[in-house]
Design a protein around this motif. Structure first.
Motif, PDB file in Angstrom:
ATOM      1  N   ARG A  39       0.711  -0.896   0.131  1.00  0.00           N
ATOM      2  CA  ARG A  39      -0.101  -0.121   0.192  1.00  0.00           C
ATOM      3  C   ARG A  39       0.849   1.221  -0.050  1.00  0.00           C
ATOM      4  O   ARG A  39       0.153   2.481  -0.424  1.00  0.00           O
ATOM      5  N   GLY A  40       2.266   0.913  -0.093  1.00  0.00           N
ATOM      6  CA  GLY A  40       2.777   2.186   0.359  1.00  0.00           C
ATOM      7  C   GLY A  40       3.278   3.309   1.611  1.00  0.00           C
ATOM      8  O   GLY A  40       3.266   4.172   1.727  1.00  0.00           O
ATOM      9  N   GLU A  41       2.658   2.028   2.705  1.00  0.00           N
ATOM     10  CA  GLU A  41       2.335   2.710   3.856  1.00  0.00           C
ATOM     11  C   GLU A  41       3.157   2.222   4.768  1.00  0.00           C
ATOM     12  O   GLU A  41       3.342   2.356   5.934  1.00  0.00           O
ATOM     13  N   LEU A  42       4.715   1.287   4.540  1.00  0.00           N
ATOM     14  CA  LEU A  42       5.906   0.635   5.252  1.00  0.00           C
ATOM     15  C   LEU A  42       6.854   1.583   5.586  1.00  0.00           C
ATOM     16  O   LEU A  42       7.208   1.722   6.552  1.00  0.00           O
ATOM     17  N   ASP A  43       6.976   2.450   4.405  1.00  0.00           N
ATOM     18  CA  ASP A  43       8.570   3.811   4.974  1.00  0.00           C
ATOM     19  C   ASP A  43       7.697   4.631   5.549  1.00  0.00           C
ATOM     20  O   ASP A  43       7.178   5.389   4.551  1.00  0.00           O
ATOM     21  N   THR A  44       7.899   5.182   6.757  1.00  0.00           N
ATOM     22  CA  THR A  44       7.052   6.413   7.006  1.00  0.00           C
ATOM     23  C   THR A  44       8.060   7.189   8.134  1.00  0.00           C
ATOM     24  O   THR A  44       9.058   6.268   8.825  1.00  0.00           O
ATOM     25  N   GLN A  45       7.935   8.090   8.707  1.00  0.00           N
ATOM     26  CA  GLN A  45       8.494   8.919   9.271  1.00  0.00           C
ATOM     27  C   GLN A  45       7.221   9.362  10.668  1.00  0.00           C
ATOM     28  O   GLN A  45       6.208   9.907  10.528  1.00  0.00           O
ATOM     29  N   PRO A  46       7.565   9.853  11.656  1.00  0.00           N
ATOM     30  CA  PRO A  46       6.675   9.965  12.543  1.00  0.00           C
ATOM     31  C   PRO A  46       7.242  11.426  13.032  1.00  0.00           C
ATOM     32  O   PRO A  46       7.636  12.413  12.075  1.00  0.00           O
ATOM     33  N   VAL A  47       5.706  12.012  12.867  1.00  0.00           N
ATOM     34  CA  VAL A  47       5.185  13.433  13.236  1.00  0.00           C
ATOM     35  C   VAL A  47       4.497  13.480  14.654  1.00  0.00           C
ATOM     36  O   VAL A  47       3.247  12.383  15.300  1.00  0.00           O
ATOM     37  N   MET A  48       5.532  13.786  15.689  1.00  0.00           N
ATOM     38  CA  MET A  48       4.950  13.232  17.348  1.00  0.00           C
ATOM     39  C   MET A  48       4.217  14.690  17.507  1.00  0.00           C
ATOM     40  O   MET A  48       5.096  15.693  17.453  1.00  0.00           O
ATOM     41  N   VAL A  49       3.716  14.755  18.533  1.00  0.00           N
ATOM     42  CA  VAL A  49       2.380  15.450  19.145  1.00  0.00           C
ATOM     43  C   VAL A  49       2.235  15.879  20.729  1.00  0.00           C
ATOM     44  O   VAL A  49       1.848  14.450  21.490  1.00  0.00           O
ATOM     45  N   VAL A  50       3.219  16.427  21.581  1.00  0.00           N
ATOM     46  CA  VAL A  50       3.513  16.493  23.086  1.00  0.00           C
ATOM     47  C   VAL A  50       2.815  16.988  23.856  1.00  0.00           C
ATOM     48  O   VAL A  50       2.962  18.495  23.739  1.00  0.00           O
ATOM     49  N   ARG A  51       1.375  16.593  24.622  1.00  0.00           N
ATOM     50  CA  ARG A  51       1.550  17.512  25.783  1.00  0.00           C
ATOM     51  C   ARG A  51       2.360  17.947  26.550  1.00  0.00           C
ATOM     52  O   ARG A  51       2.571  16.799  27.030  1.00  0.00           O
ATOM     53  N   HIS A  52       2.848  19.330  27.255  1.00  0.00           N
ATOM     54  CA  HIS A  52       3.605  19.309  28.226  1.00  0.00           C
ATOM     55  C   HIS A  52       2.746  18.557  29.271  1.00  0.00           C
ATOM     56  O   HIS A  52       1.991  18.110  29.988  1.00  0.00           O
ATOM     57  N   GLY A  53       4.284  18.568  29.913  1.00  0.00           N
ATOM     58  CA  GLY A  53       4.039  17.552  31.513  1.00  0.00           C
ATOM     59  C   GLY A  53       2.727  18.226  32.370  1.00  0.00           C
ATOM     60  O   GLY A  53       2.992  19.992  32.593  1.00  0.00           O
ATOM     61  N   LYS A  54       2.895  17.905  33.601  1.00  0.00           N
ATOM     62  CA  LYS A  54       1.717  18.677  34.652  1.00  0.00           C
ATOM     63  C   LYS A  54       1.990  19.672  35.053  1.00  0.00           C
ATOM     64  O   LYS A  54       3.687  19.498  35.697  1.00  0.00           O
ATOM     65  N   ALA A  55       1.722  20.661  34.928  1.00  0.00           N
ATOM     66  CA  ALA A  55       2.790  22.127  35.611  1.00  0.00           C
ATOM     67  C   ALA A  55       1.293  23.134  36.812  1.00  0.00           C
ATOM     68  O   ALA A  55       0.966  22.115  36.907  1.00  0.00           O
ATOM     69  N   LEU A  56       2.632  24.052  37.183  1.00  0.00           N
ATOM     70  CA  LEU A  56       1.755  24.492  38.690  1.00  0.00           C
ATOM     71  C   LEU A  56       0.477  24.776  38.424  1.00  0.00           C
ATOM     72  O   LEU A  56       0.484  25.542  36.901  1.00  0.00           O
ATOM     73  N   ALA A  57      -0.425  24.715  39.316  1.00  0.00           N
ATOM     74  CA  ALA A  57      -1.983  25.226  39.129  1.00  0.00           C
ATOM     75  C   ALA A  57      -2.260  27.202  38.933  1.00  0.00           C
ATOM     76  O   ALA A  57      -1.332  27.255  38.902  1.00  0.00           O
ATOM     77  N   ARG A  58      -2.808  27.250  37.796  1.00  0.00           N
ATOM     78  CA  ARG A  58      -3.085  28.261  36.959  1.00  0.00           C
ATOM     79  C   ARG A  58      -3.212  29.402  38.437  1.00  0.00           C
ATOM     80  O   ARG A  58      -2.688  30.772  39.228  1.00  0.00           O
ATOM     81  N   SER A  59      -3.762  28.769  39.983  1.00  0.00           N
ATOM     82  CA  SER A  59      -3.841  29.440  41.210  1.00  0.00           C
ATOM     83  C   SER A  59      -2.614  29.689  41.979  1.00  0.00           C
ATOM     84  O   SER A  59      -3.421  30.607  42.595  1.00  0.00           O
ATOM     85  N   GLN A  60      -2.128  29.115  41.553  1.00  0.00           N
ATOM     86  CA  GLN A  60      -0.983  28.475  42.807  1.00  0.00           C
ATOM     87  C   GLN A  60      -0.090  29.508  42.111  1.00  0.00           C
ATOM     88  O   GLN A  60       1.081  29.576  42.766  1.00  0.00           O
ATOM     89  N   TRP A  61       0.229  29.818  41.121  1.00  0.00           N
ATOM     90  CA  TRP A  61       1.221  30.760  40.308  1.00  0.00           C
ATOM     91  C   TRP A  61       0.473  32.273  40.038  1.00  0.00           C
ATOM     92  O   TRP A  61      -0.343  32.802  39.442  1.00  0.00           O
TER      93      TRP A  61
END
Length: 348
Positions: free
Chosen positions: A173-195
């Motif tokens: 199918r032409g779907e074996l040779d691929t490159q990844p595009v990864m989307v990362v949500r940042h790690g747990k941040a200090l709460a807005r109310s505490q900053w």
């Protein structure tokens, strides 16, 4: 097209599409050995070849696999198994059907498979800094590159043919040779109310920092060589451990911040388009409010069926979690997403 959701916490709680072998009743009566494998492939004179190994202990031929260590991401275990038995760094591509069977000792063995390729010289920085250990001849005494048809016949267990069949179908199918595009949500941040400082300087919590470090083996497993991130602190800090590991300098972008997105979300679509059109293994780190626009843009590059696997509901991704889009790029054709994975790095 393939969709895989990687288990959240300990690998013993995981499930993989395409597992074959024993039924649920049997699974409750035996202990489970989680393994991960890489079907390493190459094109030689336009012929698809795969790498098989021979294990003298079992006198069998199979693909490279490794037992998953406690707390180890499945993808990292697959790469480690492939590297340990090929003495070369490999990077993962699309997910393949897994399998399960009961060993002679009465344990349930569950194997998760990916397609993989040997990393090129330009990808050396992404591989682990420590050298790959020599192959133990007591564990692997022969390796062979074989054309796919010959490899399928050479396999000792008939069940092992399933991932090879999926590999062949993806190639057709032409779907074996691929490159990844990864989307990362940042790690747990200090709460807005505490900053009480500037919003762009709000830092990660200790958990968020742990999530950032847990992402390193995951990003490395897919050979990520290009990193773009929101320039705000919580995103930059999420990608910093990977920068330290690989010495790849990330590109901070104002367009990926919450403030810029609120002003002009079209700039996020442009950033995604650039990543899709560039032939690079890339990761993008941003914020929850930006993900709706970003995933909407990614969906345009996938088939309607596969687009359904891209999260559509808030919060889209948990903090420190990543979506991997496997992108096929062929001459004369527009890039297209042919596989989706959601990866939850393991935190103890």
């Amino acid at each position: 097209m393939k969709v895989r959701k990687i288990p959240k916490n300990k690998v013993s709680g995981g499930r993989v599409r395409g597992l074959t072998g024993v039924g649920p009743q049997s699974m409750r009566r035996v202990s489970v050995i989680e393994c991960a494998g890489a079907i390493v492939w190459r094109l030689k004179d336009n012929v698809l070849e795969v790498l098989l190994i021979h294990r003298p202990r079992y006198d069998d031929w199979s693909g490279p696999t490794g037992k998953v260590d406690p707390g180890e991401p499945l993808a990292a275990a697959a790469v480690r198994g492939g590297q340990a038995e090929t003495v070369k760094a490999v990077h993962l591509g699309i997910a393949l059907p897994g399998l399960q069977y009961v060993t002679l000792e009465g344990e349930l063995k569950r194997v998760h498979y990916w397609a993989a390729q040997v990393a090129g010289p330009k990808d050396a920085a992404v591989s682990a800094r420590a050298p790959v250990s020599p192959v133990n001849p007591k564990e692997v005494d022969q390796t062979k590159w074989l054309p796919l048809a010959q490899a399928t016949k050479k396999l000792t267990r008939a069940a092992d043919r399933s991932p090879l069949g999926a590999l062949a179908a993806a190639h057709e199918r032409g779907e074996l040779d691929t490159q990844p595009v990864m989307v990362v949500r940042h790690g747990k941040a200090l709460a807005r109310s505490q900053w009480h400082g500037q919003t762009g300087l709000r830092p990660l919590t200790p958990l968020g920092t742990a999530q950032a470090h847990a992402l390193v083996p995951v990003l490395s497993s897919y050979g990520i060589s290009h990193v773009v991130t929101s320039q705000w602190e919580r995103c930059a800090a999420t990608m910093a451990p990977y920068e330290d590991h690989t010495r790849i300098k990330s590109l901070p972008m104002d367009v990926l911040t919450e403030a810029s997105h609120e002003r002009n979300p079209a700039l996020v679509v442009q950033a995604v388009t650039q990543l899709m059109e560039n032939d690079q293994a890339a990761a993008l780190c941003t914020h929850r409010p930006v993900l709706a626009t970003l995933f909407g843009a990614l969906s345009q590059w996938a088939s309607p069926a596969l687009a359904k696997a891209i999260p559509r509901k808030d919060p889209y991704l948990a903090p420190g979690t990543a979506l991997v889009a496997h992108v096929a790029r062929a001459p004369g054709r527009a890039p297209r997403i042919v596989g989706i994975e959601i990866v939850h790095p393991v935190i103890f």
